[in-house]
Design a protein around this motif. Structure first.
Motif, PDB file in Angstrom:
ATOM      1  N   PHE A  61       0.840  -1.196   0.000  1.00 33.19           N
ATOM      2  CA  PHE A  61       0.000   0.000   0.000  1.00 33.19           C
ATOM      3  C   PHE A  61       0.880   1.253   0.000  1.00 33.19           C
ATOM      4  N   LEU A  62       0.732   2.047  -1.059  1.00 33.95           N
ATOM      5  CA  LEU A  62       1.517   3.263  -1.236  1.00 33.95           C
ATOM      6  C   LEU A  62       0.649   4.454  -0.854  1.00 33.95           C
ATOM      7  N   VAL A  63       1.125   5.245   0.100  1.00 40.99           N
ATOM      8  CA  VAL A  63       0.376   6.389   0.615  1.00 40.99           C
ATOM      9  C   VAL A  63       1.067   7.670   0.151  1.00 40.99           C
ATOM     10  N   ASN A  64       0.374   8.457  -0.661  1.00 39.16           N
ATOM     11  CA  ASN A  64       0.874   9.759  -1.083  1.00 39.16           C
ATOM     12  C   ASN A  64       0.133  10.807  -0.270  1.00 39.16           C
ATOM     13  N   THR A  65       0.829  11.409   0.682  1.00 41.13           N
ATOM     14  CA  THR A  65       0.194  12.389   1.560  1.00 41.13           C
ATOM     15  C   THR A  65       0.138  13.771   0.921  1.00 41.13           C
ATOM     16  N   GLY A  66       0.745  13.926  -0.236  1.00 36.82           N
ATOM     17  CA  GLY A  66       0.892  15.244  -0.846  1.00 36.82           C
ATOM     18  C   GLY A  66       2.240  15.861  -0.536  1.00 36.82           C
ATOM     19  N   LYS A  67       2.865  15.383   0.538  1.00 34.38           N
ATOM     20  CA  LYS A  67       4.200  15.851   0.923  1.00 34.38           C
ATOM     21  C   LYS A  67       5.221  14.722   0.964  1.00 34.38           C
ATOM     22  N   ARG A  68       4.724  13.516   1.276  1.00 28.71           N
ATOM     23  CA  ARG A  68       5.613  12.361   1.417  1.00 28.71           C
ATOM     24  C   ARG A  68       4.996  11.162   0.709  1.00 28.71           C
ATOM     25  N   LEU A  69       5.863  10.282   0.236  1.00 34.83           N
ATOM     26  CA  LEU A  69       5.434   9.049  -0.406  1.00 34.83           C
ATOM     27  C   LEU A  69       5.906   7.897   0.473  1.00 34.83           C
ATOM     28  N   ILE A  70       4.935   7.167   1.039  1.00 33.35           N
ATOM     29  CA  ILE A  70       5.231   6.157   2.055  1.00 33.35           C
ATOM     30  C   ILE A  70       4.651   4.818   1.618  1.00 33.35           C
ATOM     31  N   LEU A  71       5.505   3.815   1.548  1.00 33.44           N
ATOM     32  CA  LEU A  71       5.099   2.467   1.155  1.00 33.44           C
ATOM     33  C   LEU A  71       4.962   1.606   2.394  1.00 33.44           C
ATOM     34  N   ILE A  72       3.807   0.943   2.524  1.00 31.76           N
ATOM     35  CA  ILE A  72       3.588   0.016   3.637  1.00 31.76           C
ATOM     36  C   ILE A  72       3.664  -1.407   3.096  1.00 31.76           C
ATOM     37  N   ASP A  73       4.710  -2.104   3.503  1.00 30.29           N
ATOM     38  CA  ASP A  73       5.086  -3.436   3.034  1.00 30.29           C
ATOM     39  C   ASP A  73       5.578  -3.360   1.584  1.00 30.29           C
ATOM     40  N   ALA A  74       6.372  -4.372   1.206  1.00 32.74           N
ATOM     41  CA  ALA A  74       7.061  -4.278  -0.081  1.00 32.74           C
ATOM     42  C   ALA A  74       7.038  -5.569  -0.882  1.00 32.74           C
ATOM     43  N   MET A 108       9.767   6.674   2.530  1.00 34.23           N
ATOM     44  CA  MET A 108       9.804   5.793   3.699  1.00 34.23           C
ATOM     45  C   MET A 108       9.116   4.481   3.357  1.00 34.23           C
ATOM     46  N   VAL A 109       9.660   3.388   3.876  1.00 27.99           N
ATOM     47  CA  VAL A 109       9.014   2.082   3.791  1.00 27.99           C
ATOM     48  C   VAL A 109       8.729   1.625   5.213  1.00 27.99           C
ATOM     49  N   LEU A 110       7.459   1.366   5.500  1.00 34.33           N
ATOM     50  CA  LEU A 110       7.035   0.846   6.799  1.00 34.33           C
ATOM     51  C   LEU A 110       6.684  -0.632   6.626  1.00 34.33           C
ATOM     52  N   LEU A 111       7.285  -1.481   7.411  1.00 36.03           N
ATOM     53  CA  LEU A 111       7.001  -2.909   7.330  1.00 36.03           C
ATOM     54  C   LEU A 111       6.125  -3.336   8.493  1.00 36.03           C
TER      55      LEU A 111
END
Length: 332
Positions: A95-108, A137-140
Motif C-alpha cells: 500500500f503506497l500512501v501519497n500524503t501530498g508531501k511524502r510518499l510512504i510504502l507500507i510493506d514491499a 519511507m518504507v514501513l514494514l
C-alpha cells in the motif's frame, strides 16, 4: 392455380434470402491469447491522501499443510461455498500512501524470494506513475519474506532514498542469531532473509526501527499487533476523518478465517496471540467502519468488515465487504 403460384414464388423467395445471407468473412479469433494480467495497481482517495495498492503477484497458498485450528471438513465446505478450490492463489499486496508531501510504502512484497510468481511490485509501482527513488519511507508490518523481501533488489536497496522502519521488537527478534538457533527449522531461513533485506539500509544509515508504537508521520501511526510475529504492527492511516487500517498478516485466507477467526497458520509465533489480535482488529474495523488494507486478500485487498453471529465484541464470525470499484478514484 394456387399450386402454380407457389412453384413460381419459391425461387424468388430463395433469391431474396440470398441477398441477406452473411458473407463468408475471414475469422480473427485466432489472435494469440495474452496469458497475463493488467498492471496490478488500484487507487482510492482517503481524505486528502491518495492510496495506491500495488500487487506483488499471487502464489499457491498451501492450506492443507499451513492452517491450524480448523478441520479439513470446514476447509472443504468454506472453500466450496466461496466457489474456490485448492491450490488457492494468495495475493501479496502493498500500500503506497501519497500524503501530498511524502510518499510512504507500507510493506514491499516478496521481491525475488518467492520465485517467478511474485516480485512485480516495482513494475507495478512504475506503471502507477511512480519511481522507486521517489519513495521517502518504507514501513514494514513485519519481517517475513513476503513483506520485506521486496525492499532489496540484487543485494541493493530497491528504494535507495527511503528510510526503512519496523517495530524495534520485530527487528530485535529477526536479526538475532540466538533467536534463529531456537526457532523451528522451517522458520530459520526467514532470519537470513530479514538480515539480507535490511542490510543495504543499515549500511546507508537508513534503517530506523521505532521503539514505541504511535505516530510516525502526520496521519500515519503504528499499532501493536503481535502474535503472528513478536513485533508485528498494523498501520492506521487517517485523513479528514477517513481511516484505512493496513493490518499485515491478521488474515491469511479470507474464506476460512472470517467464518472461523480462531483458525491460525503454522507461521504464527504465538497462535493464541494471533487469535486475540485478529478478533481485536476485526472488532475495531467493524465498529468504526474502517477500510482495511489486507496483504493477502484478493487484490486490491480493500474492504470493510461485517459482523455476523452477534454484536461486535461478543465473539462470532465476520465477513469481508470489498470496496466498490471506482473508475475514477474518489474519496472513500
Amino acid at each position: 392455380m394456387a399450386a402454380t403460384n407457389n412453384k413460381l414464388t419459391l425461387p424468388l423467395l430463395a433469391a431474396a434470402m440470398l441477398q441477406f445471407a452473411p458473407l463468408a468473412l475471414p475469422a480473427h479469433a485466432a489472435a494469440p491469447q495474452v496469458h497475463s494480467q493488467a498492471p496490478g495497481y488500484y487507487r482510492m482517495m482517503l481524505g486528502e491522501f491518495e492510496i495506491t495498492v500495488l500487487s506483488d503477484g499471487t502464489h499457491a497458498f498451501p492450506i492443507d499443510t499451513v492452517m491450524n485450528n480448523i478441520t479439513p471438513a470446514q476447509i472443504g465446505r468454506d472453500l466450496d461455498d466461496a466457489g474456490l478450490a485448492q491450490p488457492l492463489q494468495g495475493s501479496i499486496n502493498a500500500f503506497l500512501v501519497n500524503t501530498g508531501k511524502r510518499l510512504i510504502l507500507i510493506d514491499a512484497g516478496a521481491g525475488a524470494l518467492y520465485g517467478d510468481c511474485c516480485g512485480r511490485l516495482l513494475q507495478h509501482l512504475r506503471a502507477a506513475g511512480y519511481q522507486p527513488e521517489q519513495v521517502d519511507m518504507v514501513l514494514l508490518t513485519h519481517l517475513h519474506k513476503d513483506h520485506a523481501g521486496g525492499v532489496m533488489r540484487q543485494g541493493a536497496a530497491a528504494f535507495p532514498n527511503a528510510v526503512l522502519r519496523v517495530a524495534q521488537g520485530e527487528a530485535d527478534y529477526w536479526l538475532s542469531k540466538s533467536e534463529q538457533d531456537a526457532a523451528p527449522e522451517f522458520l530459520r531461513s526467514f532470519f537470513d532473509s530479514a538480515r539480507a533485506a535490511v542490510a543495504p539500509y543499515q549500511a546507508a544509515g537508513r534503517f530506523q526501527p521505532y521503539a514505541a508504537y504511535g505516530q510516525l508521520e502526520p496521519g500515519i501511526r503504528s499499532l501493536p499487533a503481535p502474535g503472528h510475529t513478536p513485533g508485528h504492527a498494523a498501520y492506521l492511516v487517517e485523513s479528514q476523518g477517513r481511516k484505512l487500517l493496513v493490518w499485515g498478516d491478521i488474515v491469511h485466507v479470507a474464506p476460512l478465517q472470517f467464518p472461523h477467526p480462531d483458525a491460525t497458520v503454522k507461521y504464527d509465533s504465538d497462535a493464541a496471540g494471533a487469535q486475540r489480535q485478529r478478533r481485536e482488529l476485526l472488532d475495531m474495523a467493524a465498529s468504526q467502519r474502517m477500510v482495511v488494507g489486507a496483504a493477502h486478500i484478493a487484490f486490491p485487498g480493500l474492504g470493510r468488515i461485517g459482523k455476523t453471529g452477534g454484536p461486535v465484541g461478543t465473539g462470532g464470525s465476520y465477513r469481508w465487504l470489498p470496496v466498490n470499484y471506482e473508475g475514477t478514484p474518489g474519496a472513500d
